[in-house]
Design a protein around this motif. Structure first.
Motif, PDB file in Angstrom:
ATOM      1  N   SER A 201      -2.983   7.304  -9.940  1.00  0.00           N
ATOM      2  CA  SER A 201      -1.612   7.518  -9.363  1.00  0.00           C
ATOM      3  C   SER A 201      -1.139   5.920  -8.795  1.00  0.00           C
ATOM      4  N   LEU A 202      -0.038   5.765  -9.449  1.00  0.00           N
ATOM      5  CA  LEU A 202       0.524   4.688  -9.122  1.00  0.00           C
ATOM      6  C   LEU A 202       0.816   4.507  -7.410  1.00  0.00           C
ATOM      7  N   GLN A 203       0.968   5.420  -6.924  1.00  0.00           N
ATOM      8  CA  GLN A 203       1.568   5.579  -5.286  1.00  0.00           C
ATOM      9  C   GLN A 203       0.247   5.127  -4.588  1.00  0.00           C
ATOM     10  N   GLY A 204      -0.877   5.653  -5.075  1.00  0.00           N
ATOM     11  CA  GLY A 204      -2.298   4.823  -4.199  1.00  0.00           C
ATOM     12  C   GLY A 204      -2.808   3.868  -4.829  1.00  0.00           C
ATOM     13  N   LEU A 205      -2.157   3.193  -5.736  1.00  0.00           N
ATOM     14  CA  LEU A 205      -2.718   1.944  -6.331  1.00  0.00           C
ATOM     15  C   LEU A 205      -2.546   0.782  -5.602  1.00  0.00           C
ATOM     16  N   LYS A 206      -3.558   0.082  -5.216  1.00  0.00           N
ATOM     17  CA  LYS A 206      -3.496  -1.127  -4.264  1.00  0.00           C
ATOM     18  C   LYS A 206      -3.349  -2.488  -5.396  1.00  0.00           C
ATOM     19  N   GLN A 207      -1.968  -2.866  -5.317  1.00  0.00           N
ATOM     20  CA  GLN A 207      -1.802  -4.002  -6.303  1.00  0.00           C
ATOM     21  C   GLN A 207      -1.608  -5.388  -5.444  1.00  0.00           C
TER      22      GLN A 207
END
Length: 207
Positions: A201-207
Motif C-alpha cells: 500500500s502506497l499510503q503506508g509506505l515510508k518514502q
C-alpha cells in the motif's frame, strides 16, 4: 491474456551516468536498450525522475495482445492508487484531451461500439502513459533506493508461444518488495515492460 502474463550489463562504456539524489543514484542519461530484465530498473528510475517521456517507448512492447489489456489494467490500478497525470505530462506522453478522458476506463481490446476511435496506436500511447503514471507512486528518493529483489520465470507466458519469454522482477528497498515488473523479451532480443503492479500500500509506505 491471463493476468499472470500481464502482471506480468551493458558494457562498461555503455553504463549510464549517475548523479546523487539525497545520497541515492539516478541515471542522468538515457540507459541503453535493456539486454537483461535487471536493466529495466535503470529505465524506470530514469523515466520517473528525469521525466524523459519519449524514453518510455524503448521499454514498451507494441503488440496489441500486450498493450490493450495491460494499458487498461495499469490505468485502473493507477486510478485506485490516486495517481494522476498533469496536463504537461499528458502532452509529453502524446495523450490528447480525447484520449486522456478515456484513460481511467479503457477497454481491454478494440471496442468499435463504445470506443470507435480507440486504435492500436492510441492503445500504445495509453500503455506508455500507464507505465509512467505508475512510476509516480514513488518519490525520487525512493526510486534512488530501489534495488533488485529477485527475478523468476513467468511460465504462464509460454501459453502464448514456446518462444515467449517473460521474467517477473521484484523491486524494493529497506528489505521490502515494493513493485513487481513483468519483463517481456522482444523480437529484437531486448526487454520491455509488459506489466507493473505495486505489492504494498502506497499510503503506508515510508518514502
Amino acid at each position: 491474456m491471463r493476468r499472470t502474463l500481464m502482471l506480468p550489463l551493458a558494457s562498461l562504456l555503455l553504463v549510464p551516468a549517475f548523479i546523487s539524489c539525497g545520497g541515492d543514484e539516478i541515471p542522468t542519461t538515457p540507459p541503453p536498450a535493456a539486454t537483461e530484465p535487471a536493466d529495466i530498473l535503470y529505465h524506470l528510475q530514469y523515466l520517473a525522475v528525469r521525466k524523459d517521456y519519449k524514453h518510455v517507448t524503448l521499454i514498451a512492447p507494441i503488440t496489441p495482445d500486450v498493450v490493450f489489456p495491460s494499458a487498461r489494467q495499469m490505468h485502473m490500478d493507477a486510478k485506485a492508487l490516486g495517481l494522476t497525470l498533469t496536463p504537461e505530462e499528458l502532452k509529453g506522453l502524446g495523450i490528447d484531451e480525447k484520449l486522456a478522458a478515456k484513460l481511467d476506463a479503457l477497454p481491454g481490446g478494440p471496442d468499435a461500439v463504445n470506443f470507435p476511435d480507440y486504435t492500436v496506436k492510441e492503445a500504445r500511447l495509453a500503455y506508455n502513459a500507464g507505465i509512467y503514471r505508475l512510476t509516480k507512486g514513488l518519490t525520487a528518493k525512493s526510486w534512488g533506493k530501489m534495488r533488485h529483489m529477485g527475478i523468476v520465470d513467468n511460465t504462464a507466458a509460454r501459453q502464448f508461444g514456446a518462444q515467449t519469454i517473460v521474467k517477473d522482477m521484484s523491486l524494493g528497498f529497506d528489505g521490502n518488495k515494493i513493485l513487481s515488473v513483468s519483463c517481456l523479451k522482444k523480437p529484437d532480443g531486448t526487454y520491455g515492460v509488459s506489466f507493473m503492479r505495486y505489492l504494498v500500500s502506497l499510503q503506508g509506505l515510508k518514502q
